[in-house]
Design a protein around this motif. Structure first.
Motif, PDB file in Angstrom:
ATOM      1  N   CYS A   1       0.371  -1.196  -0.147  1.00  0.00           N
ATOM      2  CA  CYS A   1       0.207  -0.527   0.246  1.00  0.00           C
ATOM      3  C   CYS A   1       0.866   1.110   0.133  1.00  0.00           C
ATOM      4  CB  CYS A   1      -0.913  -0.200   1.466  1.00  0.00           C
ATOM      5  SG  CYS A   1       0.083  -0.135   2.965  1.00  0.00           S
ATOM      6  N   GLY A   2       1.619   1.136  -0.986  1.00  0.00           N
ATOM      7  CA  GLY A   2       2.516   2.511  -0.727  1.00  0.00           C
ATOM      8  C   GLY A   2       2.251   3.677  -2.006  1.00  0.00           C
ATOM      9  N   HIS A   3       1.500   3.136  -2.496  1.00  0.00           N
ATOM     10  CA  HIS A   3       0.883   4.542  -3.695  1.00  0.00           C
ATOM     11  C   HIS A   3      -0.377   5.676  -3.144  1.00  0.00           C
ATOM     12  CE1 HIS A   3       2.699   2.857  -6.812  1.00  0.00           C
ATOM     13  NE2 HIS A   3       2.511   1.765  -7.316  1.00  0.00           N
ATOM     14  N   THR A   4      -1.012   6.870  -3.816  1.00  0.00           N
ATOM     15  CA  THR A   4      -1.571   7.020  -3.209  1.00  0.00           C
ATOM     16  C   THR A   4      -3.090   7.004  -3.944  1.00  0.00           C
ATOM     17  OG1 THR A   4       0.132   8.764  -4.172  1.00  0.00           O
ATOM     18  CG2 THR A   4       0.754   8.887  -1.834  1.00  0.00           C
ATOM     19  N   GLY A   5      -2.192   6.885  -4.682  1.00  0.00           N
ATOM     20  CA  GLY A   5      -3.555   6.466  -5.942  1.00  0.00           C
ATOM     21  C   GLY A   5      -3.712   5.749  -6.043  1.00  0.00           C
ATOM     22  N   PRO A   6      -5.387   4.996  -6.645  1.00  0.00           N
ATOM     23  CA  PRO A   6      -5.684   3.262  -6.996  1.00  0.00           C
ATOM     24  C   PRO A   6      -4.589   2.862  -8.334  1.00  0.00           C
ATOM     25  CG  PRO A   6      -7.437   5.110  -7.295  1.00  0.00           C
ATOM     26  CD  PRO A   6      -6.506   6.141  -6.853  1.00  0.00           C
ATOM     27  N   VAL A   7      -4.155   1.366  -7.204  1.00  0.00           N
ATOM     28  CA  VAL A   7      -3.344   0.909  -8.282  1.00  0.00           C
ATOM     29  C   VAL A   7      -4.173   0.466  -9.912  1.00  0.00           C
ATOM     30  CG1 VAL A   7      -2.133  -1.225  -8.517  1.00  0.00           C
ATOM     31  CG2 VAL A   7      -2.169   0.374  -6.347  1.00  0.00           C
ATOM     32  N   LEU A   8      -3.703   0.728 -10.941  1.00  0.00           N
ATOM     33  CA  LEU A   8      -3.764   0.481 -12.236  1.00  0.00           C
ATOM     34  C   LEU A   8      -3.753  -1.051 -12.983  1.00  0.00           C
ATOM     35  CD1 LEU A   8      -4.294   3.658 -14.065  1.00  0.00           C
ATOM     36  CD2 LEU A   8      -6.121   2.648 -12.512  1.00  0.00           C
ATOM     37  N   ASP A   9      -1.829  -1.382 -12.541  1.00  0.00           N
ATOM     38  CA  ASP A   9      -1.657  -2.238 -13.088  1.00  0.00           C
ATOM     39  C   ASP A   9      -0.244  -2.855 -12.235  1.00  0.00           C
ATOM     40  OD1 ASP A   9      -1.793  -4.115 -15.429  1.00  0.00           O
ATOM     41  OD2 ASP A   9      -0.582  -3.573 -16.315  1.00  0.00           O
TER      42      ASP A   9
ATOM     43  N   VAL B   1      -0.359   5.692 -14.956  1.00  0.00           N
ATOM     44  CA  VAL B   1      -0.339   4.814 -15.189  1.00  0.00           C
ATOM     45  C   VAL B   1      -0.568   3.578 -15.141  1.00  0.00           C
ATOM     46  CG1 VAL B   1       1.873   3.535 -15.305  1.00  0.00           C
ATOM     47  CG2 VAL B   1       2.368   5.821 -14.513  1.00  0.00           C
ATOM     48  N   GLY B   2      -1.347   3.104 -16.892  1.00  0.00           N
ATOM     49  CA  GLY B   2      -2.178   1.987 -16.665  1.00  0.00           C
ATOM     50  C   GLY B   2      -1.524   1.045 -16.733  1.00  0.00           C
ATOM     51  N   ILE B   3      -0.397   0.934 -17.788  1.00  0.00           N
ATOM     52  CA  ILE B   3       0.596  -0.155 -18.201  1.00  0.00           C
ATOM     53  C   ILE B   3       1.842  -0.888 -17.759  1.00  0.00           C
ATOM     54  CG2 ILE B   3       0.779  -1.660 -20.157  1.00  0.00           C
ATOM     55  CD1 ILE B   3      -0.903  -0.340 -21.931  1.00  0.00           C
ATOM     56  N   VAL B   4       2.120  -1.710 -16.962  1.00  0.00           N
ATOM     57  CA  VAL B   4       3.078  -2.043 -16.769  1.00  0.00           C
ATOM     58  C   VAL B   4       3.568  -2.963 -17.003  1.00  0.00           C
ATOM     59  CG1 VAL B   4       3.690  -0.398 -14.525  1.00  0.00           C
ATOM     60  CG2 VAL B   4       2.572  -3.204 -14.353  1.00  0.00           C
ATOM     61  N   THR B   5       4.547  -3.226 -17.274  1.00  0.00           N
ATOM     62  CA  THR B   5       4.715  -5.227 -18.246  1.00  0.00           C
ATOM     63  C   THR B   5       6.274  -5.117 -18.333  1.00  0.00           C
ATOM     64  OG1 THR B   5       4.563  -6.955 -19.819  1.00  0.00           O
ATOM     65  CG2 THR B   5       4.683  -4.141 -20.592  1.00  0.00           C
ATOM     66  N   TRP B   6       7.276  -5.895 -17.590  1.00  0.00           N
ATOM     67  CA  TRP B   6       8.521  -6.310 -17.589  1.00  0.00           C
ATOM     68  C   TRP B   6       9.364  -7.117 -19.438  1.00  0.00           C
ATOM     69  CZ3 TRP B   6      11.693  -5.992 -13.720  1.00  0.00           C
ATOM     70  CH2 TRP B   6      11.076  -5.942 -12.553  1.00  0.00           C
ATOM     71  N   HIS B   7      10.063  -7.040 -19.401  1.00  0.00           N
ATOM     72  CA  HIS B   7      11.013  -7.474 -20.813  1.00  0.00           C
ATOM     73  C   HIS B   7      11.119  -9.064 -20.490  1.00  0.00           C
ATOM     74  CE1 HIS B   7      14.379  -8.504 -23.527  1.00  0.00           C
ATOM     75  NE2 HIS B   7      14.132  -7.237 -24.116  1.00  0.00           N
TER      76      HIS B   7
END
Length: 494
Positions: free
Chosen positions: A79-87, A135-141
């Protein structure tokens, strides 16, 4: 003349889905209500992570796979984000590292303890700041260690080196509108994006250029998605002009027309595709649907072959997808989904029915393992490498009811009778007491221990025969002595 319908042969024709028992679900979870077309769930062989409702910021649960049943409301969250988590997305090269993107315009990377969380996790390992909107998308290489891609509502794609928390590439100006999805190629040399302007683009991040672009891949205005297949083709989901949901397969050499195009239905939920590069099967899950459709991608027309549909009663809020190395190969499990309901997460197992309990090589070719093929610096320097493959045969466990316990004893050395003590000469014995001991039956030649040679078995049998001959000789001598004693006793009484 007789006509018969020719059915296309496929080992995945009879794949069936089955939800697990109630006690194996994760209950009483407040799944996020954010209006964003994300999966809201990420899974690896150790943990399941679920974006949840949180007051005063954004949070997600991280549960060890074995922690099923009711989840206490006080269970610790990330719970470190200050806004809703999107991805959220698990690192493919470390099962304890997960990245999250949020409405607070940051990307955070977290290290999860070995046995899961026992207190709320508020301090990320790395905070990546570079986006000006959510930020709506995170994806690893897929093959380079510590390389992470993020895409925001500012229409910018950023690629980071998480190990040094530096920004490697900023791809600005390539997308005029909101980015719906990003998918890396299998070797990580390029990635494809689906954009709100209805275009699908293939981008070389190290050059910062669009390699190919297909405008109006789907005519509809609703969100679409695009994923790279193992052979370099692109699979897309979207909507037609009449708002019918569509699937399409594209060859990058010729983007004029799709190789295959199928219309599914007229529901309005966005379609989330999940692709298995080992079997070339695509699973399509619709937001708000209660079904999972699966298709096999082949080299012959019509290229997209419908296999079957798994249907349940409850609609899905999101969906998690287990990597191949987390499956139970001894049960011919080829896919596992983690379906999010309003208040729970339900695993669904996809199985190919097989009569044999042996390891199925055709279902489980070597798959991408947890080892990175190269470091971030090597990828930036221009190197390209496919994933490091591992065999799933080591994960195969034969079913317990077929287990066979083999005794390694030497049967030939057992059952040998001991020589009875001689009768004292002073004691009188009846003829019945003087009966010889029963001899053991000669051993069968096939009862030698496993691994012994034919010469070894012959030597053992000869030794046994010699022992039996010695025993017969000793018994004959006893009989003679007893007969002499009996004769003397009879002559003494006359």
């Amino acid at each position: 003349m007789s006509f018969r319908k020719v059915v296309r042969q496929s080992k995945f024709r009879h794949v069936f889905g089955q939800p697990v028992k109630t006690e194996q679900c994760y209950d009483d979870i407040r799944v996020s209500r954010v209006t964003w077309d994300s999966t809201f769930c990420a899974v690896n062989p150790a943990f399941v992570a679920i974006i949840v409702e949180a007051s005063g910021g954004g949070a997600f649960l991280v549960l060890p796979l074995h922690k099923t049943g009711r989840i206490d409301k006080s269970y610790p969250t990330v719970c470190g984000h200050t806004g809703p988590v999107l991805d959220i997305d698990w690192c493919p090269h470390n099962d304890h590292v997960i990245a999250s993107g949020s409405e607070d315009c940051t990307v955070m990377v977290w290290q999860i303890p070995e046995n899961g969380l026992n207190q709320p996790l508020t301090e990320p390992v790395v905070v990546l700041e570079g986006h000006s909107k959510r930020v709506g998308i995170v994806t690893w290489h897929p093959t380079a260690r510590n390389v992470l891609l993020s895409a925001g509502c500012d229409n910018v794609v950023l690629i980071w080196n998480v190990g040094t928390s530096e920004e490697l590439y900023r791809l600005d100006g390539l997308h005029p509108d909101l980015i719906y999805s990003v998918s890396w190629s299998r070797d990580g040399a390029r990635f494809c994006t689906a954009c709100k302007d209805k275009s699908v683009r293939v981008i070389d991040p190290r050059r910062g250029t669009v390699v190919v672009e297909k405008e109006r891949a789907h005519e509809g205005a609703r969100p679409m998605r695009a994923i790279f297949l193992a052979d370099g083709k692109i699979f897309t989901t979207g909507f037609s002009r009449m708002s019918e949901r569509q699937l399409a397969l594209w060859d990058l050499e010729n983007l004029e027309e799709p190789m295959g195009l199928q219309e599914l239905d007229s529901s309005n939920g966005a379609l989330l595709p999940f692709y298995d590069p080992d079997t070339n099967v695509v699973y399509v899950c619709g937001k708000g649907d209660s079904s999972i459709r699966y298709f096999e991608i082949t080299e012959e027309p019509p290229y997209i072959h419908f296999l079957n549909t798994f249907t349940s009663k409850e609609p899905q809020r999101g969906m998690g997808w287990m990597p191949k190395r987390g499956l139970d190969v001894s049960k011919c499990e080829i896919a596992r989904f983690y379906k999010l309901h309003e208040r729970k997460c339900e695993p669904i197992i996809m199985t190919v029915p097989r009569k044999s309990d042996l390891f199925q090589d055709d279902l489980y070719p070597d798959t991408a393992g947890p080892e990175a093929a190269m470091e971030a610096e090597e990828w930036v320097a221009g190197q390209t490498a496919g994933p490091v493959l591992v065999s799933l045969r080591q994960a195969y466990m034969p079913s317990k009811q077929r287990d066979l316990k083999v005794s390694r004893r030497n049967v030939l050395n057992e059952g040998r009778p001991s020589v009875a003590p001689a009768v004292p000469s002073t004691a009188a014995a009846s003829p019945a007491a003087a009966a010889p001991a029963r001899l053991s039956a000669p051993p069968a030649l096939g009862t030698a221990t496993a691994g012994s040679t034919a010469g070894g078995r012959l030597e053992e049998v000869l030794q046994e025969v010699a022992a039996l001959r010695l025993l017969v000789t000793e018994q004959g001598q006893r009989i003679s002595r007893l007969e002499e004693q009996l004769s003397r006793l009879e002559n003494g009484h006359v």
